[in-house]
Scaffold this motif. Structure first.
Motif, PDB file in Angstrom:
ATOM      1  N   HIS A 192       9.580 -44.832 -42.569  1.00  0.00           N
ATOM      2  CA  HIS A 192       8.131 -44.646 -42.510  1.00  0.00           C
ATOM      3  C   HIS A 192       7.495 -45.639 -41.544  1.00  0.00           C
ATOM      4  O   HIS A 192       6.696 -45.261 -40.674  1.00  0.00           O
ATOM      5  CB  HIS A 192       7.553 -44.826 -43.916  1.00  0.00           C
ATOM      6  N   ASP A 221       5.088 -40.498 -43.211  1.00  0.00           N
ATOM      7  CA  ASP A 221       5.930 -40.060 -44.330  1.00  0.00           C
ATOM      8  C   ASP A 221       6.856 -38.922 -43.888  1.00  0.00           C
ATOM      9  O   ASP A 221       8.058 -38.930 -44.169  1.00  0.00           O
ATOM     10  CB  ASP A 221       5.057 -39.584 -45.500  1.00  0.00           C
ATOM     11  N   GLY A 228       9.264 -40.188 -41.151  1.00  0.00           N
ATOM     12  CA  GLY A 228      10.185 -41.157 -41.743  1.00  0.00           C
ATOM     13  C   GLY A 228      11.249 -40.496 -42.591  1.00  0.00           C
ATOM     14  O   GLY A 228      12.418 -40.920 -42.596  1.00  0.00           O
TER      15      GLY A 228
END
Length: 255
Positions: free
Chosen positions: A121, A180, A183
């Motif tokens: 992330h 998010d 990642g």
């Protein structure tokens, strides 16, 4: 009044010329060069190292280095990784190839895969140019507040508050959601189980208290993050399967 309108037109043209696109197709404002951001990142990292002690635990350092190395092998470039002795539950990556992990995070990111979710992330923030976009948004907002205040007669404080809740924070939440997503893809390509990203945020949810409402926060709520990651998981699982089939099995041990 004509002079004010002219200023607004000039500002709009300048901001439009500075537009860029993120890896997922989101529009970004980029007023600061990558080189400038890298210099800022290196300077900030060096300053932090003078203020926060590094861990003296070689096992902890080796463990974090192992996870970070697997993640950054997927991105290329040179990355410096440091583990800071602090109860703070946090980690970060900075332009210029700098990664920092606070030891307090390891109580929440309880497995190599969960730590990889955090590092994936944070590194994704750098790869997606979020730091430059945030700095650019702040610059543009300050300039825009002045112009709008001049053009409407509204107090600059009122305009600034509106800009914060309608522009800066939503853009920040967008960056977090994009990081998010990216990642999770990155950790999967490195051979870490992407399903553990969901478990990480369940752990975060359990240990957090008194979090601000989502509309006033720079981060999505834990519930939003968990739901988004669960929705993304079926698209990412094939990347994980491919990585494991290719022999990518980081096997980083915390002790």
């Amino acid at each position: 009044m004509k002079a004010r309108s002219f200023l607004i037109v000039l500002a709009s043209l300048g901001l439009a010329a500075a537009c860029a696109t993120s890896p997922t197709g989101r529009h970004q404002l980029r007023l600061v060069s990558d080189q400038k951001m890298a210099t800022m990142g290196v300077t900030a990292f060096q300053e932090l190292k003078t203020k926060t002690p590094l861990t003296q635990n070689p096992q902890t350092s080796a463990y974090v280095q192992c996870v970070a190395r697997a993640i950054t092998q997927e991105t290329g470039g040179q990355w410096e990784v440091q583990v800071f002795e602090s109860k703070e539950v946090n980690a970060f990556a900075l332009p210029g190839g700098k990664i920092g992990v606070y030891t307090g995070l390891l109580a929440v990111a309880q497995t190599q895969d969960q730590l990889a979710a955090v590092l994936g992330h944070e590194v994704s923030h750098v790869l997606a140019g979020h730091s430059a976009a945030r700095v650019s948004n702040e610059i543009a907002t300050q300039f825009g507040v002045t112009l709008v205040s001049l053009g409407t007669g509204l107090p600059s404080e009122a305009v600034g508050a509106g800009a914060k809740y309608l522009l800066i924070l939503p853009f920040s939440r967008g960056d977090e959601s994009e990081a998010d997503e990216l990642g999770m893809q990155l950790m999967a390509r490195a051979g870490f189980d992407p399903a553990q990203a969901v478990e990480l945020w369940r752990n975060m949810e359990k240990q957090s208290s008194g979090a601000p409402p989502e509309f006033a926060s720079t981060h999505p709520s834990h519930a939003t993050r968990i739901a988004d990651l669960q929705r993304e998981l079926p698209q990412v699982q094939p990347l994980y399967a491919q990585a494991r089939a290719a022999g990518k099995n980081p096997g980083c041990k915390s002790s």
